[in-house]
Design a protein around this motif. Structure first.
Motif, mmCIF file in Angstrom:
data_model
loop_
_atom_site.group_PDB
_atom_site.id
_atom_site.type_symbol
_atom_site.label_atom_id
_atom_site.label_comp_id
_atom_site.label_asym_id
_atom_site.label_seq_id
_atom_site.Cartn_x
_atom_site.Cartn_y
_atom_site.Cartn_z
ATOM 1 N N GLN A 6 0.724 43.167 3.058
ATOM 2 C CA GLN A 6 -0.263 43.739 2.153
ATOM 3 C C GLN A 6 -1.406 44.426 2.880
ATOM 4 O O GLN A 6 -2.218 45.108 2.264
ATOM 5 N N TRP A 7 -1.476 44.263 4.217
ATOM 6 C CA TRP A 7 -2.541 44.897 5.005
ATOM 7 C C TRP A 7 -1.995 46.005 5.900
ATOM 8 O O TRP A 7 -2.661 46.449 6.832
ATOM 9 N N ALA A 8 -0.782 46.477 5.614
ATOM 10 C CA ALA A 8 -0.097 47.399 6.523
ATOM 11 C C ALA A 8 -0.843 48.715 6.686
ATOM 12 O O ALA A 8 -0.684 49.388 7.698
ATOM 13 N N GLY A 9 -1.663 49.102 5.732
ATOM 14 C CA GLY A 9 -2.349 50.377 5.827
ATOM 15 C C GLY A 9 -3.583 50.378 6.692
ATOM 16 O O GLY A 9 -4.210 51.427 6.874
ATOM 17 N N ASN A 10 -3.967 49.224 7.234
ATOM 18 C CA ASN A 10 -5.182 49.129 8.047
ATOM 19 C C ASN A 10 -4.901 49.455 9.510
ATOM 20 O O ASN A 10 -3.779 49.308 10.003
ATOM 21 N N GLY A 49 13.613 34.169 24.431
ATOM 22 C CA GLY A 49 13.284 32.998 23.621
ATOM 23 C C GLY A 49 12.029 33.142 22.797
ATOM 24 O O GLY A 49 11.487 32.134 22.324
ATOM 25 N N HIS A 50 11.538 34.369 22.604
ATOM 26 C CA HIS A 50 10.264 34.592 21.918
ATOM 27 C C HIS A 50 10.502 35.112 20.514
ATOM 28 O O HIS A 50 11.494 35.797 20.251
ATOM 29 N N PRO A 51 9.591 34.814 19.559
ATOM 30 C CA PRO A 51 9.744 35.333 18.196
ATOM 31 C C PRO A 51 9.789 36.855 18.179
ATOM 32 O O PRO A 51 9.119 37.520 18.971
ATOM 33 N N PRO A 52 10.582 37.439 17.271
ATOM 34 C CA PRO A 52 10.708 38.897 17.224
ATOM 35 C C PRO A 52 9.446 39.553 16.681
ATOM 36 O O PRO A 52 8.675 38.929 15.952
ATOM 37 N N PRO A 53 9.224 40.818 17.034
ATOM 38 C CA PRO A 53 8.043 41.508 16.514
ATOM 39 C C PRO A 53 8.207 41.875 15.045
ATOM 40 O O PRO A 53 9.321 41.881 14.511
ATOM 41 N N LEU A 54 7.080 42.171 14.416
ATOM 42 C CA LEU A 54 7.070 42.654 13.031
ATOM 43 C C LEU A 54 6.734 44.133 13.042
ATOM 44 O O LEU A 54 5.763 44.553 13.677
ATOM 45 N N LEU A 55 7.536 44.916 12.315
ATOM 46 C CA LEU A 55 7.286 46.344 12.193
ATOM 47 C C LEU A 55 6.673 46.611 10.828
ATOM 48 O O LEU A 55 7.306 46.358 9.800
ATOM 49 N N LEU A 56 5.439 47.092 10.834
ATOM 50 C CA LEU A 56 4.721 47.345 9.591
ATOM 51 C C LEU A 56 4.779 48.835 9.257
ATOM 52 O O LEU A 56 4.379 49.681 10.060
ATOM 53 N N SER A 57 5.313 49.116 8.091
ATOM 54 C CA SER A 57 5.252 50.443 7.489
ATOM 55 C C SER A 57 4.465 50.289 6.201
ATOM 56 O O SER A 57 4.232 49.161 5.740
ATOM 57 N N PRO A 58 4.020 51.392 5.595
ATOM 58 C CA PRO A 58 3.237 51.268 4.356
ATOM 59 C C PRO A 58 3.920 50.395 3.320
ATOM 60 O O PRO A 58 5.008 50.703 2.837
ATOM 61 N N VAL A 77 17.084 47.932 20.233
ATOM 62 C CA VAL A 77 16.316 49.154 20.018
ATOM 63 C C VAL A 77 16.017 49.302 18.529
ATOM 64 O O VAL A 77 16.762 48.824 17.672
ATOM 65 N N PHE A 78 14.904 49.935 18.246
ATOM 66 C CA PHE A 78 14.522 50.215 16.864
ATOM 67 C C PHE A 78 13.621 51.435 16.851
ATOM 68 O O PHE A 78 13.120 51.876 17.895
ATOM 69 N N SER A 79 13.420 51.990 15.675
ATOM 70 C CA SER A 79 12.610 53.186 15.545
ATOM 71 C C SER A 79 11.165 52.805 15.238
ATOM 72 O O SER A 79 10.891 52.094 14.284
ATOM 73 N N PHE A 80 10.281 53.303 16.083
ATOM 74 C CA PHE A 80 8.845 53.049 15.940
ATOM 75 C C PHE A 80 8.180 54.401 15.701
ATOM 76 O O PHE A 80 7.849 55.117 16.625
ATOM 77 N N GLN A 81 7.997 54.737 14.413
ATOM 78 C CA GLN A 81 7.562 56.060 14.020
ATOM 79 C C GLN A 81 6.036 56.179 13.979
ATOM 80 O O GLN A 81 5.327 55.165 13.862
ATOM 81 N N PRO A 82 5.503 57.396 14.103
ATOM 82 C CA PRO A 82 4.062 57.586 13.916
ATOM 83 C C PRO A 82 3.611 57.062 12.562
ATOM 84 O O PRO A 82 4.265 57.289 11.536
#
Length: 370
Positions: free
Chosen positions: A319-323, A247-256, A284-289
């Motif tokens: 817009q802050w994904a690179g930090n 019942g929890h909000p899904p995560p956000l995956l930040l790429s550049p 499942v999802f891909s969480f890359q370096p």
């Protein structure tokens, strides 16, 4: 504390100079103009930065100055001057009394804050900056004044199956929800090492919450308490990351340059289905370096500004994904508080998980089902 003490004592020069100026000017003015009553200003302004002893000392100096003025003009024992001295003594005593009350409340507040800090460290152990292949930073904003913990919670631990992270939100907010949060965190810290897969871990948390939550429920809210939770498992050497949403909000995956919501199939919140096993789907999802995963509670995405508009979380973080994690959460904190005008209506928590580079390069799996 030492710097504050030196600052308050340095500021005592101001009321002393004020007493001297009033005393000197009063002697230079015509006999029918009296500035002595203005001496009460000195202890009054002293109370704003000094304690009872400093304020009382300035009050005595003001009374001494009033006595000197009366002696200088030869009217020290006149009824008018005696009343002025008595009035100055009474007002100074009242100011000192309010200083004593203020200092007592200040000490009580400092004690409450220290207890809140201790509670936060016991309940929400500080997450390590690095755990397994991850760099971690966390942000917690409590809705209640002077509270540092509330109904939002998080925990992370390294197990034989990878790094397991939980973020959750119990029903309610602030201090009233701390008991339920402590229950869920304790259950996770123990069960995370005992179960080989996430569905078994989620079932164990459901059973623990259902078994113990009734002891924490107020009678008027019997059967209405529950908690949402998001469980994430990040393997050490595999980029396929697993997640279960209760019942929890899904995560956000930040790429550049992008922020994508991870597709999840949420089950019921913990504490609703009871002891019966729930159907916990593993996504499942891909969480890359180089990617960053943001876990958050609904206090973030449901925060409203003065017009009632929700906080555009995904748009802002893209817009802050690179930090890095620390800088990213610093930007989120500043922007979120600016959006709501400095005060949240609900507890809010965010965890940033950044995956560092490694030698393994797996294929990307976008929202694949096991």
């Amino acid at each position: 504390m030492g710097a504050q003490w030196q600052r308050s004592h340095a500021l005592l020069v101001i009321p002393v100079v004020l007493i001297v100026v009033i005393t000197v000017v009063d002697q230079l003015l015509p006999a029918d103009v009296h500035l002595g009553p203005l001496l009460v200003i000195a202890p009054a302004i002293t109370a704003s930065f000094a304690g009872p002893w400093g304020t009382g000392l300035i009050g005595l100096l003001a009374m001494g100055a009033q006595t000197y003025i009366g002696w200088h003009f030869g009217v020290l024992f006149s009824r008018n001057v005696l009343v002025q001295i008595l009035a100055l003594a009474v007002l100074s005593a009242l100011i000192v009394f309010f200083c004593v009350v203020r200092e007592r409340h200040r000490r009580q507040l400092a004690q409450v804050r220290s207890v809140a800090e201790a509670t936060q460290h016991v309940l929400l152990w500080p997450l390590p900056e690095e755990i397994g292949p991850l760099r971690i930073a966390c942000l917690y904003l409590a809705a209640e004044d002077e509270a540092q913990v509330g109904g939002d919670l998080y925990a992370a631990t390294s197990t034989d199956h990878g790094v397991r992270v939980m973020i959750g939100d119990v029903r309610g907010k602030g201090l009233a929800a701390i008991g339920e949060a402590a229950l869920l965190i304790g259950a996770f810290r123990e069960a995370a090492h005992q179960h080989a897969d996430l569905p078994a871990l989620a079932t164990a948390l459901e059973q623990s919450v259902s078994r113990n939550l009734s002891d924490l429920e107020p009678e008027e809210e019997s059967g209405e308490r529950f908690a949402t939770a998001l469980l994430v498992e990040v393997p050490e050497s595999d980029h396929v990351t697993r997640v279960i949403s209760c019942g929890h909000p899904p995560p956000l995956l930040l790429s550049p340059g992008s922020a994508v919501s991870v597709p999840v199939h949420p089950a019921l919140p913990l504490g609703i289905s009871g002891p019966a096993p729930a159907d916990h789907a593993v996504d499942v999802f891909s969480f890359q370096p180089g990617d960053t995963l943001l876990l958050y509670t609904d206090g973030v995405i449901e925060a409203r500004d003065g017009t009632g508009a929700f906080y555009p979380f995904a748009e802002r973080v893209a817009q802050w994904a690179g930090n890095g994690p620390d800088r990213l959460l610093h930007l989120i904190r500043h922007d979120l508080l600016a959006h709501v005008g400095g005060r949240l209506d609900d507890d809010a928590a965010v965890i940033a998980l950044a995956r560092g580079p490694d030698a393994h390069r797996g294929r990307r799996h976008h929202g694949a089902r096991p």
